[in-house]
Structures are given as C-alpha cells and as structure tokens.
Scaffold this active site. Structure first.
Site, PDB file in Angstrom:
ATOM      1  N   GLU A 279     100.459  66.186  47.944  1.00 45.56           N
ATOM      2  CA  GLU A 279     100.053  65.337  46.817  1.00 45.56           C
ATOM      3  C   GLU A 279     100.952  64.102  46.707  1.00 45.56           C
ATOM      4  OE1 GLU A 279     100.620  67.918  43.450  1.00 45.56           O
ATOM      5  OE2 GLU A 279      98.961  69.244  43.985  1.00 45.56           O
ATOM      6  N   CYS A 350     110.722  42.404  22.443  1.00 44.75           N
ATOM      7  CA  CYS A 350     111.844  42.410  21.510  1.00 44.75           C
ATOM      8  C   CYS A 350     112.608  43.723  21.554  1.00 44.75           C
ATOM      9  CB  CYS A 350     111.327  42.118  20.106  1.00 44.75           C
ATOM     10  SG  CYS A 350     110.507  40.523  20.086  1.00 44.75           S
TER      11      CYS A 350
HETATM   12  N1  LLP Z   1     101.992  66.152  42.098  1.00 48.11           N
HETATM   13  C1  LLP Z   1     102.397  66.430  40.854  1.00 48.11           C
HETATM   14  C2  LLP Z   1     102.021  67.702  40.258  1.00 48.11           C
HETATM   15  C3  LLP Z   1     103.176  65.496  40.148  1.00 48.11           C
HETATM   16  O1  LLP Z   1     103.587  65.778  38.934  1.00 48.11           O
HETATM   17  C4  LLP Z   1     103.531  64.269  40.764  1.00 48.11           C
HETATM   18  C5  LLP Z   1     104.321  63.263  40.058  1.00 48.11           C
HETATM   19  C6  LLP Z   1     103.058  64.016  42.066  1.00 48.11           C
HETATM   20  C7  LLP Z   1     102.297  64.990  42.702  1.00 48.11           C
HETATM   21  C8  LLP Z   1     103.360  62.744  42.802  1.00 48.11           C
HETATM   22  O2  LLP Z   1     104.729  62.574  42.993  1.00 48.11           O
HETATM   23  P1  LLP Z   1     105.254  61.363  43.911  1.00 48.11           P
HETATM   24  O3  LLP Z   1     104.759  61.636  45.303  1.00 48.11           O
HETATM   25  O4  LLP Z   1     104.676  60.111  43.366  1.00 48.11           O
HETATM   26  O5  LLP Z   1     106.705  61.441  43.785  1.00 48.11           O
HETATM   27  N2  LLP Z   1     107.032  57.764  36.629  1.00 48.11           N
HETATM   28  C9  LLP Z   1     108.056  58.252  37.528  1.00 48.11           C
HETATM   29  C10 LLP Z   1     107.524  59.299  38.484  1.00 48.11           C
HETATM   30  C11 LLP Z   1     106.865  60.482  37.789  1.00 48.11           C
HETATM   31  C12 LLP Z   1     106.286  61.467  38.752  1.00 48.11           C
HETATM   32  C13 LLP Z   1     105.432  62.471  38.033  1.00 48.11           C
HETATM   33  N3  LLP Z   1     104.781  63.425  38.873  1.00 48.11           N
HETATM   34  C14 LLP Z   1     108.674  57.064  38.241  1.00 48.11           C
HETATM   35  O6  LLP Z   1     108.253  55.936  37.998  1.00 48.11           O
HETATM   36  O7  LLP Z   1     109.608  57.234  39.026  1.00 48.11           O
END
Ligand code: LLP
Length: 422
Positions: A279, A350
């Site tokens: 994922e 702000c």
């Molecule tokens: N699968 C699940 C169940 C997840 O919760 C997430 C991300 C992913 C896959 C994808 O993860 P990735 O490959 O993108 O690391 N807003 C934060 C990141 C939050 C990630 C939440 N879950 C940031 O900007 O660093």
C-alpha cells in the site's frame, strides 16, 4: 536537464526550473500561484519501480489514496494497473469515479461507518482491513443483513518500531491502529465462525517515511509466524497485505530503492504462495510533485529576514505539523554574484507556525517564484481552507503539455455551504 532535483523529471534547463519539458514560470503565468505541479513521467516510473520487481510473483500494488487523491492521478495509476488502499467512503467514490476496478480496492481505517461498509460491499471491493473486534462484528452484521459476504483481513499490530516521526508511526503497541498481535489468532477464529465474513488475508502497516528495511522485515517475520499459526488452525489466506510506508528523500535521507525493499520482502517470502499486496502512498507521489509559490514581500528584520510567499500552512501542512523539511529552490536559478540572504519562508496565515522553511539561503525579490520540492504526497491532500484561503490549483505535466487537473477554488465556493440565520 543540467541539474536534477527531487526526480529525474524535475530540474533546471539553462537557468529555468522545469518539470519535464515545461518551464514553471509558464505554469505560474498560466495557472497562477500557489499551484501544485506534478510530473506524469515521475508518477509512472514510481509506479513501475514498485510493480516490476515482483516479476511473475502474484501481487497487487494498492496505491494509498490518502497521499494524493486527485482524480487524474488515481486515473493514471488505475490505467497502469494499480489497485487502491482507501480509508473512507469518499476515497471509494474517488477511485470509482477515476475508473478503478473495485476488485482491486482494499479498505483500511479504524473507524468505518455502517454506510461506508454498505457502499464498499455494494461496490464489491477486494478486502476490508479490519482493525478491531467490534468492527469485525459490525461488518458481519452489515454484510449478513445485505445477504452478502465481506472479504476480510485483520490488520495486526506487530509492535515494531519503524523509527520515524511519532505522528506517523502506527505499528507500536501504544498506537490506535490494528489488533494487538497476541489477540489476532483468536480474532481470526472468531471471524471464521461469523456469518457474512470470509477470511481473505492478513494486513499490517507499521508507519510512514520509513528509511530502512529492517523494521519491515521484523514486521513481516511476525506476520508470517501468525500465518503459520492460522494454517495450523485450518485458516488459509489468499493474500498478505504488507502495508505502505517506504520513505523518500526530502533532504539527505537515503531510503532503500523500491526494488531493494521488495527484493528483501520476496526473499523472506520465499516458498509462500499467497498474493502480496503493498500500500505505498508517499513513495509513488511524493517526489513527483512540487508546490509553486510566489514571493509577495520581503521583510528585513533585526534578527531575521522573512520572505512572505503566497503559499501557506493551509496548502502544505507538513512543515508546521511535523517540522518536516522540504527543499525550496528558485524557479529562475540565480546568476553568479547575485546576493544571497538567509530567509524564513513564511505564508500569509496568521500563525507563527505558518512556515514552509527556516534559514534558507536565497536571492529573492518580490515577485520571485519558488518551488517547494517533494510536495506530491500529503500536500494537497491535507490542505485546508484555513483563513478562508481557496485551495491551490493542481497541474499535471506530460512532456510539453500542461493539464489543469484541479482548478483553483473560488471564494464563492468556500462560502457556498454556509447558511445565514433567518
Ligand atoms: N496504508 C495505511 C493503512 C496507512 O495508514 C498509510 C499511511 C499508508 C498505507 C501509506 O503510507 P505511505 O506509503 O504514504 O507512507 N501525513 C503524513 C503521513 C501519514 C501517513 C498515514 N498513513 C505525512 O505527511 O508525513
């Protein structure tokens, strides 16, 4: 391109910063700022870097929609054969509208509502990644009442430290995610006896922006131990979903390349027949996008210099929320001998937390264009209308062409949902 930045599709041609063959100065003139700009070639090659290492092994890349949910980006991935990892009915509506095959969709998240379960059951998704006993029981009731069977994986929490920012680590005991490892086997047994439930797989996701392979292998080892226990219980699985989380380079991180990460997983999986799901979110889109912004004002203070730009924390929350570091580069590269000064790059919102970067050495004037790099993931997707700021436009570059894939919001749209009192 003479100097490459976050991707081989972003760099300077002469002194002009370009995405593929398009100058960003042209994008600013045509679509305005702030504006997210993505490279189709970078998105495509990122997807392929995850897909091809699997070779002939059964697998499905389920792009984590939350990282960037623009319909054109989802459509691009769907056409490349991607599946999708969604966390809400809204994300399901997006992937269906983008032309995705629902049989390639997995549904994660700790708080699925009844109407979201019904929507996903009616759509015929591949799998529900169930995160608690109460969710499992609710899903059983909802599916049974509809006369259908819900395919499920249980998301197990392997209690592995991904060594990343605490806000984005999810696989530790004290996180709200997944079923505690010790309880998973019993929950599978319960699931195997519930009406409206068919056990399809197992799922685990330990966090995000992970820059080394061992935490993934530690989690996998625990998951495989559980798979073997389930086998002993007579429970067979069709797929193993190993989640997302592979990090990218923002500054000086050196995350493993997708083929090294996938190679290590496949080695640990040797002899297993189940289909492998991943994922990835950030690693597919993060370095394929940037945020284009214009300097409004320069303020030379006694302690610090500020460059006030037209993008803000509402457009890119990551610096304010995680103290994340994004490279900030000029769209027109400075000439030799131009005077460089040290700036705080801040937005118009702000709040003192409204910064995009600290201590950046740049040669700026009002009107200068800047690119905030590596903003393709969790940029637009986490943006808000704080300070009643319309959200930015999004443009996808394809060779020499620029497609507006989301127009800038208007103030009328922002006010449109509110009602005055009678
Ligand atoms: N699968 C699940 C169940 C997840 O919760 C997430 C991300 C992913 C896959 C994808 O993860 P990735 O490959 O993108 O690391 N807003 C934060 C990141 C939050 C990630 C939440 N879950 C940031 O900007 O660093």
């Amino acid at each position: 391109m003479s100097q490459l930045l976050c991707s081989e599709h972003v760099g300077y041609q002469g002194r002009q910063l370009c995405v593929e063959e398009v100058r960003l100065s042209r994008i600013a003139a045509e679509f305005g700022t702030p504006c997210f700009v993505y490279s189709r070639a970078a998105l495509t090659s990122a997807f392929e870097s995850f897909d091809s290492p699997f070779g002939a092994s059964a697998h499905l890349i389920c792009y984590a929609v939350k990282a960037n949910s623009n319909l054109a980006i989802l459509q691009l991935f769907a056409r490349l054969g991607s599946g999708f990892d969604i966390v809400s009915g809204g994300e399901l509506a997006r992937v269906l509208k983008a032309g995705a095959d629902p049989r390639r969709v997995v549904f994660s998240g700790v708080g699925k509502r009844v109407d979201e379960m019904e929507f996903a059951l009616d759509a015929g998704i591949l799998c529900f990644n169930v995160e608690s006993q109460s969710e499992l029981q609710r899903l059983s009731q909802v599916a049974h009442a509809r006369g259908v069977v819900a395919p499920v994986s249980i998301r197990v929490n392997p209690d592995v430290d991904p060594k990343t920012h605490p806000y984005i680590s999810t696989g530790l005991k004290n996180n709200k995610f997944g079923v505690p490892f010790e309880q998973a086997r019993a929950l599978y047994r319960e699931a195997s006896a519930l009406p409206g439930i068919r056990i399809s797989g197992i799922d685990c996701h330990i966090g995000s922006q992970i820059t080394e392979i061992p935490p993934f292998l530690d989690a996998l080892e625990k998951v495989l131990g559980l798979v073997d226990s389930l086998h002993a219980d007579g429970i067979e699985l069709d797929h193993l979903d190993l989640g997302g989380g592979l990090g990218i380079r923002y500054r000086d991180e050196s995350p493993p390349a997708p083929n090294a990460y996938i190679g290590a997983l496949l080695e640990a999986l040797a002899g297993r027949s189940q289909r492998i799901l991943l994922e990835p979110g950030r690693a597919l889109v993060g370095n394929a996008g940037l945020l284009l912004t214009r300097v409004e004002y320069l303020k030379h203070g006694t302690e610090r210099n500020f460059a006030v730009v037209d993008a803000a924390m509402n457009d890119l929350m990551r610096p304010a929320l995680y103290e994340a570091w994004h490279d900030i580069v000029p769209v027109q590269q400075q000439a030799d001998g131009e005077r460089v000064e040290r700036y705080e790059i801040v937005g118009p919102v702000c709040e003192s937390g409204d910064f995009l970067g600290h201590d950046r050495d740049l040669s700026l004037a009002p009107g200068s264009l800047l690119a905030v790099m590596s903003a393709g993931a969790y940029g637009m997707a986490m943006s808000s209308n704080y300070n009643t700021r319309p959200r930015a436009a999004e443009v996808l570059i394809d060779g020499a062409q620029a497609h507006l894939i989301r127009r800038r919001e208007t103030i009328e749209e922002l006010l449109g949902g509110d009602n005055l009192l009678p």
